[in-house]
Design a protein around this motif. Structure first.
Motif, PDB file in Angstrom:
ATOM      1  N   VAL A 290      19.650  72.556 -17.133  1.00  0.00           N
ATOM      2  CA  VAL A 290      19.951  71.554 -16.112  1.00  0.00           C
ATOM      3  C   VAL A 290      18.627  70.998 -15.609  1.00  0.00           C
ATOM      4  O   VAL A 290      17.831  71.730 -15.014  1.00  0.00           O
ATOM      5  CB  VAL A 290      20.763  72.146 -14.945  1.00  0.00           C
ATOM      6  CG1 VAL A 290      21.034  71.070 -13.893  1.00  0.00           C
ATOM      7  CG2 VAL A 290      22.072  72.722 -15.453  1.00  0.00           C
ATOM      8  N   ASP A 291      18.375  69.723 -15.908  1.00  0.00           N
ATOM      9  CA  ASP A 291      17.160  69.058 -15.449  1.00  0.00           C
ATOM     10  C   ASP A 291      17.457  68.433 -14.094  1.00  0.00           C
ATOM     11  O   ASP A 291      18.060  67.380 -13.996  1.00  0.00           O
ATOM     12  CB  ASP A 291      16.746  67.997 -16.471  1.00  0.00           C
ATOM     13  CG  ASP A 291      15.463  67.274 -16.063  1.00  0.00           C
ATOM     14  OD1 ASP A 291      14.794  67.741 -15.140  1.00  0.00           O
ATOM     15  OD2 ASP A 291      15.156  66.240 -16.671  1.00  0.00           O
ATOM     16  N   VAL A 292      17.049  69.120 -13.029  1.00  0.00           N
ATOM     17  CA  VAL A 292      17.339  68.675 -11.669  1.00  0.00           C
ATOM     18  C   VAL A 292      16.286  67.651 -11.259  1.00  0.00           C
ATOM     19  O   VAL A 292      15.116  67.974 -11.148  1.00  0.00           O
ATOM     20  CB  VAL A 292      17.321  69.857 -10.683  1.00  0.00           C
ATOM     21  CG1 VAL A 292      17.682  69.394  -9.286  1.00  0.00           C
ATOM     22  CG2 VAL A 292      18.258  70.956 -11.163  1.00  0.00           C
ATOM     23  N   GLY A 293      16.702  66.436 -11.051  1.00  0.00           N
ATOM     24  CA  GLY A 293      15.765  65.380 -10.718  1.00  0.00           C
ATOM     25  C   GLY A 293      15.586  64.395 -11.841  1.00  0.00           C
ATOM     26  O   GLY A 293      14.989  63.343 -11.662  1.00  0.00           O
ATOM     27  N   SER A 294      16.101  64.725 -13.028  1.00  0.00           N
ATOM     28  CA  SER A 294      16.201  63.752 -14.110  1.00  0.00           C
ATOM     29  C   SER A 294      14.884  63.085 -14.437  1.00  0.00           C
ATOM     30  O   SER A 294      14.815  61.888 -14.602  1.00  0.00           O
ATOM     31  CB  SER A 294      17.230  62.673 -13.730  1.00  0.00           C
ATOM     32  OG  SER A 294      17.383  61.731 -14.755  1.00  0.00           O
ATOM     33  N   PHE A 305      20.334  60.589  -8.875  1.00  0.00           N
ATOM     34  CA  PHE A 305      21.159  59.582  -8.244  1.00  0.00           C
ATOM     35  C   PHE A 305      21.587  58.551  -9.270  1.00  0.00           C
ATOM     36  O   PHE A 305      20.930  58.356 -10.301  1.00  0.00           O
ATOM     37  CB  PHE A 305      20.402  58.902  -7.100  1.00  0.00           C
ATOM     38  CG  PHE A 305      20.134  59.818  -5.938  1.00  0.00           C
ATOM     39  CD1 PHE A 305      21.177  60.264  -5.148  1.00  0.00           C
ATOM     40  CD2 PHE A 305      18.846  60.242  -5.650  1.00  0.00           C
ATOM     41  CE1 PHE A 305      20.939  61.115  -4.075  1.00  0.00           C
ATOM     42  CE2 PHE A 305      18.598  61.083  -4.578  1.00  0.00           C
ATOM     43  CZ  PHE A 305      19.647  61.523  -3.797  1.00  0.00           C
ATOM     44  N   GLY A 306      22.668  57.839  -8.998  1.00  0.00           N
ATOM     45  CA  GLY A 306      23.263  56.899  -9.927  1.00  0.00           C
ATOM     46  C   GLY A 306      22.307  55.920 -10.577  1.00  0.00           C
ATOM     47  O   GLY A 306      22.259  55.815 -11.810  1.00  0.00           O
ATOM     48  N   PRO A 307      21.489  55.142  -9.816  1.00  0.00           N
ATOM     49  CA  PRO A 307      20.603  54.157 -10.433  1.00  0.00           C
ATOM     50  C   PRO A 307      19.615  54.757 -11.416  1.00  0.00           C
ATOM     51  O   PRO A 307      19.328  54.173 -12.453  1.00  0.00           O
ATOM     52  CB  PRO A 307      19.884  53.545  -9.217  1.00  0.00           C
ATOM     53  CG  PRO A 307      20.805  53.761  -8.072  1.00  0.00           C
ATOM     54  CD  PRO A 307      21.470  55.075  -8.340  1.00  0.00           C
ATOM     55  N   VAL A 308      19.093  55.959 -11.092  1.00  0.00           N
ATOM     56  CA  VAL A 308      18.154  56.614 -12.000  1.00  0.00           C
ATOM     57  C   VAL A 308      18.859  57.057 -13.273  1.00  0.00           C
ATOM     58  O   VAL A 308      18.315  56.960 -14.379  1.00  0.00           O
ATOM     59  CB  VAL A 308      17.484  57.813 -11.311  1.00  0.00           C
ATOM     60  CG1 VAL A 308      16.512  58.514 -12.257  1.00  0.00           C
ATOM     61  CG2 VAL A 308      16.766  57.351 -10.052  1.00  0.00           C
ATOM     62  N   GLN A 332      24.927  63.366 -14.968  1.00  0.00           N
ATOM     63  CA  GLN A 332      25.709  63.823 -13.815  1.00  0.00           C
ATOM     64  C   GLN A 332      25.033  63.373 -12.524  1.00  0.00           C
ATOM     65  O   GLN A 332      23.897  63.762 -12.235  1.00  0.00           O
ATOM     66  CB  GLN A 332      25.813  65.355 -13.860  1.00  0.00           C
ATOM     67  CG  GLN A 332      26.732  65.960 -12.832  1.00  0.00           C
ATOM     68  CD  GLN A 332      26.793  67.474 -13.018  1.00  0.00           C
ATOM     69  OE1 GLN A 332      25.966  68.201 -12.480  1.00  0.00           O
ATOM     70  NE2 GLN A 332      27.775  67.947 -13.788  1.00  0.00           N
ATOM     71  N   ALA A 333      25.716  62.534 -11.756  1.00  0.00           N
ATOM     72  CA  ALA A 333      25.197  62.112 -10.458  1.00  0.00           C
ATOM     73  C   ALA A 333      25.231  63.299  -9.495  1.00  0.00           C
ATOM     74  O   ALA A 333      26.265  63.948  -9.347  1.00  0.00           O
ATOM     75  CB  ALA A 333      26.022  60.954  -9.910  1.00  0.00           C
ATOM     76  N   HIS A 334      24.084  63.578  -8.892  1.00  0.00           N
ATOM     77  CA  HIS A 334      24.026  64.763  -8.019  1.00  0.00           C
ATOM     78  C   HIS A 334      22.883  64.626  -7.026  1.00  0.00           C
ATOM     79  O   HIS A 334      21.787  64.175  -7.359  1.00  0.00           O
ATOM     80  CB  HIS A 334      23.834  66.027  -8.853  1.00  0.00           C
ATOM     81  CG  HIS A 334      23.660  67.266  -8.031  1.00  0.00           C
ATOM     82  ND1 HIS A 334      24.627  67.726  -7.155  1.00  0.00           N
ATOM     83  CD2 HIS A 334      22.611  68.138  -7.924  1.00  0.00           C
ATOM     84  CE1 HIS A 334      24.196  68.827  -6.569  1.00  0.00           C
ATOM     85  NE2 HIS A 334      22.976  69.093  -7.007  1.00  0.00           N
ATOM     86  N   ASP A 335      23.134  65.018  -5.794  1.00  0.00           N
ATOM     87  CA  ASP A 335      22.123  65.118  -4.747  1.00  0.00           C
ATOM     88  C   ASP A 335      21.718  66.577  -4.659  1.00  0.00           C
ATOM     89  O   ASP A 335      22.547  67.457  -4.364  1.00  0.00           O
ATOM     90  CB  ASP A 335      22.720  64.644  -3.414  1.00  0.00           C
ATOM     91  CG  ASP A 335      21.747  64.763  -2.251  1.00  0.00           C
ATOM     92  OD1 ASP A 335      20.689  65.391  -2.413  1.00  0.00           O
ATOM     93  OD2 ASP A 335      22.073  64.239  -1.160  1.00  0.00           O
ATOM     94  N   PHE A 336      20.437  66.891  -4.940  1.00  0.00           N
ATOM     95  CA  PHE A 336      20.058  68.309  -5.031  1.00  0.00           C
ATOM     96  C   PHE A 336      20.031  69.024  -3.685  1.00  0.00           C
ATOM     97  O   PHE A 336      19.753  70.217  -3.617  1.00  0.00           O
ATOM     98  CB  PHE A 336      18.736  68.526  -5.783  1.00  0.00           C
ATOM     99  CG  PHE A 336      17.595  67.610  -5.414  1.00  0.00           C
ATOM    100  CD1 PHE A 336      17.168  67.475  -4.110  1.00  0.00           C
ATOM    101  CD2 PHE A 336      16.927  66.910  -6.411  1.00  0.00           C
ATOM    102  CE1 PHE A 336      16.105  66.664  -3.786  1.00  0.00           C
ATOM    103  CE2 PHE A 336      15.852  66.082  -6.095  1.00  0.00           C
ATOM    104  CZ  PHE A 336      15.436  65.966  -4.781  1.00  0.00           C
TER     105      PHE A 336
END
Length: 472
Positions: A290-294, A305-308, A332-336
């Motif tokens: 899981v790459d948190v922060g993409s 976030f969606g735009p990223v 996956q759209a996600h707020d960490f």
């Protein structure tokens, strides 16, 4: 027998480093790069400059030269010389926005008079000459004749790689598609200078609500700097910031170091000796990353976030279409700051995420991941580590991978001025509301978030480290 003076010891270190550097170039039948020639990153002599032996010698040379200078110079002159940094940055920003480097690149080695350099932008040629002379005195640009300037090795590194006519015709796209250097200097000469001017007021403010940059740019305490930059009227700043922080060439180099030998989605056995990075071969086949922060285009579950995420999808489609076709990547759209939805991850990977945030916020981010972790889950942070100026205590040295080379006497243990960039980066992150951390800092935030810091992997030739934790 009289002891050898500190000046002589420093001079000897410089001499030995020069001998080493010249020896490597001589063995390769090459010459070191010349300061008065434009920078060509494809020149074999530039590539040779990244040789580990040369890199080590350069570090010692820079540290010794800087310490020799401040040792022999009177303290007042040293303090006054520090003030050069602010106008130098301001001049660099100005000449970058006036596309001076590109104009001089097109003029060639004979250079150009400041009247001609100033013509496309219609600025005052006298003040332009004065700025360029100040920069040339500090070895940025080369004054061939009075008021006639040419690029040198340092100034040409700011080249945006486009014709000057294109840059003037489409100023809003000047930095799009360029490397990091120009955007970085323009940002330093704008937001960073302004925010450092607010450093004292911020430190003395007992509320602690505003970072220096938010104070300088008029951002309210209730709004994050990132959301402020996403406002339509601030998009030019946001675009420049993104290019400055995540240059394409630097990102691609980082990818190879992080994921060399690792298949996307399925972890393949790879040879990965200690000190070469996190050992991906320890993970099970088919394990989930899981790459948190993409940040990186190498993930199983790509969260942001969606735009990223939309930009990430385009990047994947253009560069790794086979992985899209095989459904080996999930967006996956996600707020960490919210609960982590993936409960079976083998690795949570965060690259240059935690340095954006305070200790309190970082503990919150890592705590969310710990809540979702399995007993065997690994947490991998890819971040810079701030070394102590003094020698690290035994408790820190006991962490596998923590010890780092110390400089020979009489240099400071951390190599002094040769290591200055990480401390500047830490102060810059404070301006933004974040923090570069020492190993002790990482141990503290890991512990409070429910993780044990178990190892540090130092990557040869790179400043970033892989900081590995497991659930406590």
């Amino acid at each position: 027998m009289a002891s050898v003076s500190t000046l002589r010891l420093l001079a000897n270190l410089i001499s030995q480093a020069v001998d080493t550097i010249e020896g490597v170039y001589a063995s390769a039948d090459a010459a070191p790069p010349q300061l008065d020639k434009p920078w060509d990153p494809k020149d074999p002599s530039e590539a040779l400059g990244q040789d580990p032996t040369i890199t080590e010698a350069k570090t010692t040379l820079v540290a010794a030269a800087a310490q020799l200078l401040v040792t022999i110079r009177d303290p007042i002159s040293t303090l006054l010389s520090i003030s050069d940094g602010v106008p130098l940055l301001a001049c660099l920003r100005t000449i970058s926005e006036l596309n001076v480097v590109e104009i001089l690149r097109e003029a060639g080695p004979q250079g150009l008079h400041t009247k001609e350099i100033a013509s496309p932008s219609k600025v005052n040629p006298d003040i332009l000459a004065r700025m360029l002379r100040f920069l040339a005195t500090n070895h940025i640009f080369y004054e061939i004749a009075p008021d006639v300037f040419a690029n040198n090795r340092i100034s040409s590194s700011l080249d945006k790689g486009k014709p000057s006519a294109v840059l003037f015709n489409k100023p809003e796209e000047r930095l799009t598609g360029t490397a990091t250097a120009a955007a970085l200097m323009e940002m330093f000469g704008d937001e960073i200078i302004k925010s450092f001017a607010q450093l004292t007021e911020t430190v003395l403010d007992p509320s602690g609500e505003q970072s220096p940059m938010k104070r300088a740019l008029g951002v309210s305490s209730s709004e994050s700097l990132f959301s402020w930059m996403m406002r339509p009227e601030n998009r030019p700043r946001a675009n420049r910031f993104n290019i400055a922080m995540h240059g394409d060439s630097q990102r691609e180099q980082a990818l190879g170091a992080i994921f060399k030998g690792m298949a996307f989605h399925v972890f393949m056995p790879v040879s990965n000796r200690a000190g070469k990075g996190f050992n991906w071969s320890e993970l099970p086949s088919g394990g989930i990353l899981v790459d948190v922060g993409s940040i990186l285009p190498s993930r199983v579950v790509n969260q942001d976030f969606g735009p990223v995420l939309e930009k990430a999808k385009v990047h994947w489609q253009e560069n790794f279409p086979e992985h899209i076709q095989k459904n080996l990547v999930e967006f996956q759209a996600h707020d960490f700051f919210q609960p982590q939805p993936v409960k079976d991850a083998d690795v949570f990977l965060l690259r240059h995420i935690t340095h954006d945030w305070s200790d309190e916020k970082t503990i919150e981010i890592l705590g969310r991941l710990c809540d979702a972790a399995k007993p065997t889950t690994h947490l991998v942070l890819i971040e810079h580590i701030v070394p102590s100026v003094a020698e690290e205590p035994a408790s820190i040295k006991a962490i596998p991978g923590a010890p780092r080379p110390t400089a020979p006497a009489p240099l400071l243990p951390n190599f002094g001025a040769a290591s200055s960039a990480i401390y500047f980066r830490d102060m810059m992150m404070y301006n933004l509301g974040g923090k570069e951390r020492t190993i002790a800092n990482f141990v503290q935030v890991f512990d409070k978030a429910g993780w044990n810091l178990v190892r540090i992997h130092r990557i040869p030739g790179m400043e970033q480290c892989h900081i590995v934790g497991v659930p406590a």
